[in-house]
Design a protein around this motif. Structure first.
Motif, mmCIF file in Angstrom:
data_model
loop_
_atom_site.group_PDB
_atom_site.id
_atom_site.type_symbol
_atom_site.label_atom_id
_atom_site.label_comp_id
_atom_site.label_asym_id
_atom_site.label_seq_id
_atom_site.Cartn_x
_atom_site.Cartn_y
_atom_site.Cartn_z
ATOM 1 N N GLY A 15 0.836 -1.195 0.000
ATOM 2 C CA GLY A 15 0.000 0.000 0.000
ATOM 3 C C GLY A 15 0.865 1.235 0.000
ATOM 4 N N ASP A 16 0.253 2.376 -0.263
ATOM 5 C CA ASP A 16 0.994 3.635 -0.296
ATOM 6 C C ASP A 16 1.648 3.935 1.050
ATOM 7 O OD1 ASP A 16 0.156 3.906 -2.874
ATOM 8 O OD2 ASP A 16 -1.054 5.709 -2.553
ATOM 9 N N SER A 17 2.660 4.769 1.005
ATOM 10 C CA SER A 17 3.340 5.199 2.223
ATOM 11 C C SER A 17 2.374 5.971 3.121
ATOM 12 C CB SER A 17 4.530 6.099 1.855
ATOM 13 O OG SER A 17 5.208 6.530 3.004
ATOM 14 N N GLY A 18 2.355 5.628 4.405
ATOM 15 C CA GLY A 18 1.531 6.359 5.365
ATOM 16 C C GLY A 18 0.144 5.811 5.592
ATOM 17 N N VAL A 19 -0.211 4.698 4.952
ATOM 18 C CA VAL A 19 -1.571 4.164 5.135
ATOM 19 C C VAL A 19 -1.709 3.343 6.418
ATOM 20 C CG1 VAL A 19 -2.053 4.145 2.662
ATOM 21 C CG2 VAL A 19 -1.107 2.093 3.758
ATOM 22 N N GLY A 20 -0.580 3.018 7.062
ATOM 23 C CA GLY A 20 -0.646 2.307 8.340
ATOM 24 C C GLY A 20 -0.248 0.840 8.272
ATOM 25 N N LYS A 21 0.549 0.458 7.282
ATOM 26 C CA LYS A 21 0.958 -0.944 7.137
ATOM 27 C C LYS A 21 1.752 -1.422 8.346
ATOM 28 C CE LYS A 21 3.170 -0.235 3.280
ATOM 29 N NZ LYS A 21 2.953 1.223 3.175
ATOM 30 N N THR A 22 2.749 -0.629 8.741
ATOM 31 C CA THR A 22 3.582 -0.995 9.896
ATOM 32 C C THR A 22 2.754 -1.016 11.174
ATOM 33 O OG1 THR A 22 5.536 -0.011 8.858
ATOM 34 C CG2 THR A 22 5.642 -0.389 11.226
ATOM 35 N N SER A 23 1.857 -0.059 11.320
ATOM 36 C CA SER A 23 1.031 0.021 12.525
ATOM 37 C C SER A 23 0.089 -1.170 12.642
ATOM 38 C CB SER A 23 0.214 1.322 12.518
ATOM 39 O OG SER A 23 1.061 2.446 12.608
ATOM 40 N N LEU A 24 -0.461 -1.602 11.519
ATOM 41 C CA LEU A 24 -1.340 -2.780 11.533
ATOM 42 C C LEU A 24 -0.567 -4.019 11.960
ATOM 43 C CD1 LEU A 24 -3.364 -2.124 8.259
ATOM 44 C CD2 LEU A 24 -4.366 -2.404 10.542
ATOM 45 N N MET A 25 0.642 -4.182 11.413
ATOM 46 C CA MET A 25 1.466 -5.327 11.754
ATOM 47 C C MET A 25 1.841 -5.306 13.233
ATOM 48 S SD MET A 25 5.062 -6.552 9.985
ATOM 49 C CE MET A 25 6.024 -5.159 10.613
ATOM 50 N N GLY A 162 -7.121 -0.818 17.351
ATOM 51 C CA GLY A 162 -7.158 -2.277 17.260
ATOM 52 C C GLY A 162 -8.449 -2.803 16.680
ATOM 53 N N PHE A 163 -9.270 -1.919 16.146
ATOM 54 C CA PHE A 163 -10.574 -2.311 15.614
ATOM 55 C C PHE A 163 -10.437 -3.226 14.399
ATOM 56 C CE2 PHE A 163 -13.974 -1.341 12.498
ATOM 57 C CZ PHE A 163 -15.038 -1.908 13.180
ATOM 58 N N ASN A 164 -11.027 -4.406 14.477
ATOM 59 C CA ASN A 164 -11.102 -5.356 13.371
ATOM 60 C C ASN A 164 -9.757 -5.946 12.938
ATOM 61 O OD1 ASN A 164 -13.508 -6.347 12.443
ATOM 62 N ND2 ASN A 164 -13.649 -5.013 10.660
ATOM 63 N N VAL A 165 -8.685 -5.627 13.640
ATOM 64 C CA VAL A 165 -7.357 -6.089 13.229
ATOM 65 C C VAL A 165 -7.242 -7.611 13.342
ATOM 66 C CG1 VAL A 165 -4.879 -5.994 13.705
ATOM 67 C CG2 VAL A 165 -6.249 -3.893 13.764
ATOM 68 N N ASP A 166 -7.655 -8.163 14.478
ATOM 69 C CA ASP A 166 -7.576 -9.618 14.662
ATOM 70 C C ASP A 166 -8.457 -10.355 13.657
ATOM 71 O OD1 ASP A 166 -5.787 -9.369 16.687
ATOM 72 O OD2 ASP A 166 -7.177 -9.831 18.310
ATOM 73 N N ALA A 167 -9.660 -9.847 13.442
ATOM 74 C CA ALA A 167 -10.576 -10.484 12.494
ATOM 75 C C ALA A 167 -9.994 -10.470 11.087
ATOM 76 C CB ALA A 167 -11.932 -9.770 12.513
ATOM 77 N N ALA A 168 -9.364 -9.356 10.737
ATOM 78 C CA ALA A 168 -8.767 -9.245 9.407
ATOM 79 C C ALA A 168 -7.645 -10.258 9.223
ATOM 80 C CB ALA A 168 -8.237 -7.827 9.193
ATOM 81 N N PHE A 169 -6.771 -10.372 10.214
ATOM 82 C CA PHE A 169 -5.641 -11.287 10.085
ATOM 83 C C PHE A 169 -6.081 -12.746 10.196
ATOM 84 C CE2 PHE A 169 -2.967 -7.565 10.489
ATOM 85 C CZ PHE A 169 -1.873 -7.909 9.712
ATOM 86 N N GLU A 170 -7.176 -13.009 10.868
ATOM 87 C CA GLU A 170 -7.713 -14.373 10.881
ATOM 88 C C GLU A 170 -8.154 -14.763 9.470
ATOM 89 O OE1 GLU A 170 -11.395 -16.959 12.832
ATOM 90 O OE2 GLU A 170 -10.799 -15.058 13.742
#
Length: 248
Positions: A15-25, A162-170
């Motif tokens: 994804g583009d820079s700044g969209v939150g990829k590192t933060s999601l991980m 942390g909204f929906n993060v676990d569900a997404a990675f599941e």
């Protein structure tokens, strides 16, 4: 009797820079969030052990840079991926418009055996910003795009809350399992990827003084950052970890 042997699943976040990829991980793996933004240099990865249907898996989650100057690294980092996660910021139209480019680039670089069925998952991140009042990409529009690309699963997330993060990675894990290759093929892919990724690191070590100056980048506060490569051993396979160190 079900196997308890731990398997490796490789996930790529684009994804583009700044969209939150590192933060999601980091939210998914470490339950941590930082408001301080630092662009990823090259790529980095974290690992997380999960259990699904009485099987143990090690998720190897690759967080890749969103800047164009690092996209040439795609072949090394994309090959052998079991699932690709496309992330955009619901408050930035361009980040959504660029999803198609990221998807096509991945398919070109990774060269999956069956591009039509390779698993993708789309995350619309930062739904918390402005209480949701600043978003410019509607959920309906995002789901329509996902449907047009073969019904890609879609989640709206907030790495901060942390909204929906676990569900997404599941869901990401389940989709990655559908693409799980035979073990012999996986070993070959990892070995070839290791050769591709390690070569620049070996050159760096052999010519450290020369390359060090080239790898120093200006930091946000006037200091200099350095890209550092380290090697991690996981289940008998070596992986490169790229990080930034602050040079005072």
């Amino acid at each position: 009797m079900a196997s308890r042997r731990r398997m490796l699943l490789k996930l790529i976040i684009l994804g583009d820079s700044g969209v939150g990829k590192t933060s999601l991980m980091n939210q998914y793996v470490n339950r941590k969030f930082s408001n301080q933004y630092k662009a990823t240099i090259g790529a980095d990865f974290l690992t997380k052990e999960v259990q699904f249907e009485d099987r143990l898996f090690t998720l190897q989650i690759w967080d890749t840079a969103g800047q164009e100057r690092f996209q040439s690294l795609g072949v090394a980092f994309y090959r052998g991926a079991d699932c690709c996660v496309l992330v955009y910021d619901v408050n930035v139209t361009k980040s959504f418009d660029d999803l198609n480019n990221w998807r096509e680039e991945f398919l070109i670089q990774a060269s999956p055996s069956d591009p039509e069925t390779f698993p993708f998952v789309v995350l619309g991140n930062k739904v918390d910003v402005g209480g949701g009042n600043s978003r410019v990409v509607s959920e309906k529009k995002a789901k329509a795009w996902c449907a047009s690309k073969g019904n890609i699963p879609y989640f709206e997330t907030s790495a901060k809350e942390g909204f929906n993060v676990d569900a997404a990675f599941e869901c990401i894990t389940k989709n990655a399992l559908k693409n799980e290759p035979e073990e012999e093929m996986r070993i070959t892919t990892i070995f070839l990827g290791l050769l591709i990724v390690c070569l620049p690191a070996l050159v760096f070590i052999m010519t450290k003084d020369t390359f060090l100056k080239q790898l120093m980048l200006p930091g946000e506060d006037g200091h200099r950052d350095r890209q550092v490569a380290s090697v991690e051993l996981l289940d008998g396979a070596l992986f490169i970890r790229v990080q930034k160190q602050l040079l005072l």
